[in-house]
Design a protein around this motif. Structure first.
Motif, PDB file in Angstrom:
ATOM      1  N   ALA A   3       0.762  -1.221   0.063  1.00  0.00           N
ATOM      2  CA  ALA A   3       0.018  -0.073  -0.067  1.00  0.00           C
ATOM      3  C   ALA A   3       0.829   1.158  -0.141  1.00  0.00           C
ATOM      4  O   ALA A   3       2.021   1.317   0.738  1.00  0.00           O
ATOM      5  CB  ALA A   3      -1.035   0.058   1.320  1.00  0.00           C
ATOM      6  N   HIS A   4       0.323   2.206  -1.069  1.00  0.00           N
ATOM      7  CA  HIS A   4       1.048   3.537  -0.918  1.00  0.00           C
ATOM      8  C   HIS A   4       0.255   4.619  -0.692  1.00  0.00           C
ATOM      9  O   HIS A   4      -0.985   4.626  -1.536  1.00  0.00           O
ATOM     10  CB  HIS A   4       1.820   3.674  -2.126  1.00  0.00           C
ATOM     11  N   CYS A   5       0.247   5.571   0.252  1.00  0.00           N
ATOM     12  CA  CYS A   5      -0.700   6.660   0.523  1.00  0.00           C
ATOM     13  C   CYS A   5      -0.367   7.919   0.033  1.00  0.00           C
ATOM     14  O   CYS A   5       0.958   8.239  -0.002  1.00  0.00           O
ATOM     15  CB  CYS A   5      -0.936   6.846   1.958  1.00  0.00           C
TER      16      CYS A   5
ATOM     17  N   THR B 162      -0.425  -7.747  -4.408  1.00  0.00           N
ATOM     18  CA  THR B 162      -1.726  -7.059  -4.353  1.00  0.00           C
ATOM     19  C   THR B 162      -1.449  -5.606  -3.992  1.00  0.00           C
ATOM     20  O   THR B 162      -1.118  -5.289  -2.937  1.00  0.00           O
ATOM     21  CB  THR B 162      -3.004  -7.323  -3.807  1.00  0.00           C
ATOM     22  N   SER B 163      -1.284  -4.702  -4.969  1.00  0.00           N
ATOM     23  CA  SER B 163      -0.937  -3.450  -4.690  1.00  0.00           C
ATOM     24  C   SER B 163      -2.094  -2.289  -4.534  1.00  0.00           C
ATOM     25  O   SER B 163      -3.201  -2.634  -5.170  1.00  0.00           O
ATOM     26  CB  SER B 163      -0.154  -2.637  -6.127  1.00  0.00           C
ATOM     27  N   HIS B 164      -2.151  -1.417  -3.645  1.00  0.00           N
ATOM     28  CA  HIS B 164      -3.240  -0.551  -3.329  1.00  0.00           C
ATOM     29  C   HIS B 164      -2.625   0.899  -3.379  1.00  0.00           C
ATOM     30  O   HIS B 164      -1.775   1.199  -2.505  1.00  0.00           O
ATOM     31  CB  HIS B 164      -3.826  -0.794  -1.967  1.00  0.00           C
ATOM     32  N   LEU B 165      -3.010   1.871  -4.198  1.00  0.00           N
ATOM     33  CA  LEU B 165      -2.761   3.290  -4.077  1.00  0.00           C
ATOM     34  C   LEU B 165      -3.852   3.991  -3.450  1.00  0.00           C
ATOM     35  O   LEU B 165      -4.836   4.253  -3.740  1.00  0.00           O
ATOM     36  CB  LEU B 165      -2.574   3.796  -5.543  1.00  0.00           C
ATOM     37  N   LEU B 166      -3.529   4.536  -2.023  1.00  0.00           N
ATOM     38  CA  LEU B 166      -4.669   5.262  -1.438  1.00  0.00           C
ATOM     39  C   LEU B 166      -4.589   6.479  -1.268  1.00  0.00           C
ATOM     40  O   LEU B 166      -3.386   7.093  -1.129  1.00  0.00           O
ATOM     41  CB  LEU B 166      -4.640   4.638   0.018  1.00  0.00           C
TER      42      LEU B 166
ATOM     43  N   GLU C 266      -4.779   8.296   8.159  1.00  0.00           N
ATOM     44  CA  GLU C 266      -6.260   8.321   7.812  1.00  0.00           C
ATOM     45  C   GLU C 266      -6.758   7.497   6.801  1.00  0.00           C
ATOM     46  O   GLU C 266      -7.738   6.954   7.278  1.00  0.00           O
ATOM     47  CB  GLU C 266      -6.585   9.917   7.296  1.00  0.00           C
ATOM     48  N   ALA C 267      -5.804   6.856   6.045  1.00  0.00           N
ATOM     49  CA  ALA C 267      -6.263   6.167   5.181  1.00  0.00           C
ATOM     50  C   ALA C 267      -5.996   4.580   5.535  1.00  0.00           C
ATOM     51  O   ALA C 267      -6.851   3.841   5.117  1.00  0.00           O
ATOM     52  CB  ALA C 267      -5.592   6.433   3.567  1.00  0.00           C
TER      53      ALA C 267
ATOM     54  N   ASP D 272      -2.928   2.848  17.984  1.00  0.00           N
ATOM     55  CA  ASP D 272      -4.275   2.537  18.358  1.00  0.00           C
ATOM     56  C   ASP D 272      -5.329   2.694  17.295  1.00  0.00           C
ATOM     57  O   ASP D 272      -6.553   2.231  17.525  1.00  0.00           O
ATOM     58  CB  ASP D 272      -4.557   3.793  19.403  1.00  0.00           C
ATOM     59  N   ALA D 273      -5.159   3.236  16.102  1.00  0.00           N
ATOM     60  CA  ALA D 273      -6.057   3.194  14.945  1.00  0.00           C
ATOM     61  C   ALA D 273      -6.159   2.138  14.241  1.00  0.00           C
ATOM     62  O   ALA D 273      -7.276   2.006  13.728  1.00  0.00           O
ATOM     63  CB  ALA D 273      -5.525   4.592  14.184  1.00  0.00           C
TER      64      ALA D 273
END
Length: 310
Positions: free
Chosen positions: A194-196, A242-246, A252-253, A290-291
């Motif tokens: 994942a990349h934000c 599996t890649s995810h562009l957030l 937050e994301a 904690d999130a």
């Protein structure tokens, strides 16, 4: 990720359930040659009389408490010893759990530290410098913060930053991907990357030409990050990832993404900052303790040295 020695921090406030030890036991099923050190650190203010009030009775009381903890550690170690696992145990008296953990890391040089992570209320997060935060900043070896030790690790995610907007060195992303790939292969888990990214909010864009075409600006920013992310994936040895562009800041994301994808382990990098910067800004990993409901595995860059050592 080669795990030959695990340091497990046993929670002195729990007699029965020890999530960090449960997670270590799961890892031992895949890293069968690894050995384990169980450490427990406790401090009871009532048993610390200070220099002016030190007495033989207080010293005996502390010795009795440590003997009780040592017996408890031996009891926890017994089931794994019966399976042939080599386990050492140590009970320590003293303040500042994080400092004692870091001393054990220096003395024993484990490949991995596992510690149960407690949920903290918002007031404590504001006022206290928790042991978890200090270990994220200063632990030289990978740190695994365990939320629930009884769940199977079937979904693993590494959070990367290919444009290094968080001042992380480029090599750290490669290390995160490599660790994630090796772990997912060993655990037979699905690996996610994942990349934000975050474009400037419309209200903070002061260039008139950009304001006139904010949608175009946001699209260009997304494409810039997507290209960098694709280049990182192309260099990655990970197959079937599996890649995810957030869109959004990581704190937050990522929590919503973790819940949606049912991620069991989130792997993140952490770099050292000055004490002042850490106090004012904090690490992304610290803000995510904690999130996120899943375990966190914190990785440092190669060559990292604990700056807090005397």
């Amino acid at each position: 990720m080669d795990i030959r020695h695990m340091l497990v921090v046993v929670d002195a406030t729990r007699e029965e359930q020890q999530p960090a030890l449960e997670r270590a036991a799961q890892l031992l099923e895949h890293y069968t040659e690894a050995r384990v050190t169980l450490m427990l650190c406790d401090y009871v203010p009532a048993l610390d009389g200070g220099v002016l009030f030190e007495s033989h009775a207080l010293e005996k009381a502390r010795e009795s408490l440590l003997a009780h903890h040592q017996a408890h550690l031996e009891q926890l170690a017994a089931p794994l010893r019966n399976k042939g696992v080599q386990i050492d145990t140590t009970a320590i008296w003293g303040k500042r759990l994080d400092r004692h953990v870091l001393r054990e890391v220096q003395a024993r040089r484990p490949d991995l530290v596992l510690k149960t992570s407690h949920q903290r209320n918002p007031l404590k997060r504001l006022l206290l410098s928790a042991a978890d935060w200090q270990l994220i900043r200063y632990c030289e070896v990978p740190l695994w913060l365990v939320k629930h030790g009884d769940n199977t690790l079937s979904q693993v995610c590494a959070s990367v930053d290919p444009l290094h907007s968080a001042d992380k060195p480029a090599a750290l992303d490669n290390k995160l991907v490599a660790y994630g790939y090796q772990l997912s292969q060993q655990l037979k888990a699905q690996l996610h990357l994942a990349h934000c990214y975050t474009p400037l909010p419309r209200t903070m864009v002061f260039d008139a030409s950009v304001i006139a075409d904010y949608e175009g600006y946001a699209k260009d920013v997304k494409q810039h990050h997507a290209t960098a992310f694709s280049q990182l994936l192309a260099r990655s040895p990970a197959e079937g990832v599996t890649s995810h562009l957030l869109e959004g800041d990581p704190e937050e994301a990522l929590p919503g993404f973790v819940e949606e994808q049912k991620i069991d382990l989130l792997i993140m990098g952490a770099v050292s900052r000055s004490r002042l910067e850490s106090a004012l800004i904090g690490h992304t990993a610290e803000r995510l303790i904690d999130a996120t409901p899943c375990d966190l595995l914190i990785i440092k860059p190669d060559g990292f040295v604990d700056p807090s050592k005397p």
